[in-house]
Structure formats: C-alpha cells, structure tokens
Scaffold this active site. Structure first.
Site, PDB file in Angstrom:
ATOM      1  N   TRP A   1      16.492 -53.900   4.961  1.00  0.00           N
ATOM      2  CA  TRP A   1      16.534 -54.584   6.143  1.00  0.00           C
ATOM      3  C   TRP A   1      16.632 -56.076   6.374  1.00  0.00           C
ATOM      4  O   TRP A   1      16.403 -56.578   5.005  1.00  0.00           O
ATOM      5  CB  TRP A   1      14.624 -55.122   6.425  1.00  0.00           C
TER       6      TRP A   1
ATOM      7  N   VAL B   1      13.347 -57.789   0.939  1.00  0.00           N
ATOM      8  CA  VAL B   1      13.075 -58.903   1.807  1.00  0.00           C
ATOM      9  C   VAL B   1      11.707 -58.915   2.636  1.00  0.00           C
ATOM     10  O   VAL B   1      11.865 -57.462   3.694  1.00  0.00           O
ATOM     11  CB  VAL B   1      14.264 -60.453   2.433  1.00  0.00           C
TER      12      VAL B   1
ATOM     13  N   ILE C   1       9.737 -60.599   6.253  1.00  0.00           N
ATOM     14  CA  ILE C   1       9.668 -62.006   6.575  1.00  0.00           C
ATOM     15  C   ILE C   1       8.235 -62.178   7.581  1.00  0.00           C
ATOM     16  O   ILE C   1       7.680 -60.867   8.370  1.00  0.00           O
ATOM     17  CB  ILE C   1      10.489 -62.290   7.714  1.00  0.00           C
TER      18      ILE C   1
ATOM     19  N   THR D   1       1.324 -60.166  12.884  1.00  0.00           N
ATOM     20  CA  THR D   1       0.396 -59.016  12.021  1.00  0.00           C
ATOM     21  C   THR D   1       0.327 -59.536  10.313  1.00  0.00           C
ATOM     22  O   THR D   1       0.700 -60.047   9.449  1.00  0.00           O
ATOM     23  CB  THR D   1       0.139 -58.043  12.244  1.00  0.00           C
TER      24      THR D   1
ATOM     25  N   HIS E   1       0.445 -57.255   8.503  1.00  0.00           N
ATOM     26  CA  HIS E   1       1.933 -55.744   7.479  1.00  0.00           C
ATOM     27  C   HIS E   1       2.207 -56.371   6.792  1.00  0.00           C
ATOM     28  O   HIS E   1       2.349 -56.469   5.724  1.00  0.00           O
ATOM     29  CB  HIS E   1       2.701 -55.975   8.629  1.00  0.00           C
TER      30      HIS E   1
END
Length: 155
Positions: free
Chosen positions: A25, A80, A82, A86, A88
C-alpha cells in the site's frame, strides 16, 4: 520532530543475510522506505539482501517470521498505515506491531521496525526518505536491524 536525538553510528554488516519485508500500500511512501533500507544496508556492507512484498502491513509479521526461520540474520519490516475514519487503523497498527515484536522475541532474530503509523499522508511522506522528507525511517529500520545483530553477537 521524532528524529531529534537519533543515534548516529556505523556498524559493519558484512556477511549478514537480511530480508526486507515490505507492504504494498501507498506506493510512493513505500518506494522511499525501500530505497532508504537498501541504501543503509549497502552502506553497512550487507550484500545478501532478499526482498519480499506482501499485500499490507497486517501481513508483515507472517513474512518476517518466515524469513527469521529460514536463515535471515535480520529482518527489516516496512509498511505504512494512514488513519482513516474507522477503527481499522488501530487494529492494523496494533496487530502488526505486536506481531513483529513477537517474531523478534520468539525467533531471536532482530526485526527493524519500519512501520509508519501516520495520521495523514503528509506525515508519511515526511518520514519516507524522499527528497524533502525530514526523516528516513526505511534507513533507520535497516540500521537498527544490523546494529542489533552486531550487539547480540557481543552477548
């Protein structure tokens, strides 16, 4: 800035086998982290470097564990996460951090912690070792992993 007070040292990593496990990601940030880790390993004299890409930061611990149990002297974990809207973020950061700690403690193989946990993309870019970044967390994670291997050899 969290980089204030960071140690400066050079250790010889000649002959070490190091595996970089990196999430996929946030490509721009990950490219910077990977470049920093590669550069730091080269500066330490590490030539036996493997790279493994995993889908995300949640998968870093299992890849680090496999590397630790298959001959790596050290693992450099890069990712990473970010913050979004939520919980999560909290779950992924906690699981990845605890998982990487568990790998190091259970295997005895140092794991350089290069997992960025940022509130926004600007914070991640500022730590990615890119032109204009204030920090190079990929390089720092690689340096820490190599330095820990060397320190453990003295015990």
């Amino acid at each position: 800035m969290s980089g204030t007070g960071a140690p400066t040292s050079h250790v010889d990593g000649t002959g070490l086998r190091v595996t970089i496990v990196a999430a996929s990601w946030h490509t721009v940030v990950m490219d910077g982290l990977l470049a920093g880790a590669r550069r730091a390993l080269a500066e330490a004299g590490v030539t036996d470097v493997r790279e493994v890409r995993v889908p995300g930061s949640f998968e870093l611990p299992v890849a680090a564990s496999r590397a630790a149990h298959h001959g790596a002297d050290a693992v450099v974990a890069l990712g990473v996460v970010i913050r979004g809207g939520t919980p999560h973020f909290d779950y992924i950061c906690a699981a990845a951090t605890q998982g990487l700690s568990d790998v190091a403690l259970r295997s005895g193989v140092p794991v350089g912690f290069g997992l960025l946990t940022c509130d926004d993309e600007a914070q991640a870019l500022d730590r990615a070792g890119l032109p204009g970044s204030h920090e190079d967390k990929g390089a720092e994670a690689a340096q820490a992993a190599v330095a820990t291997v060397v320190a453990l050899r003295g015990i």
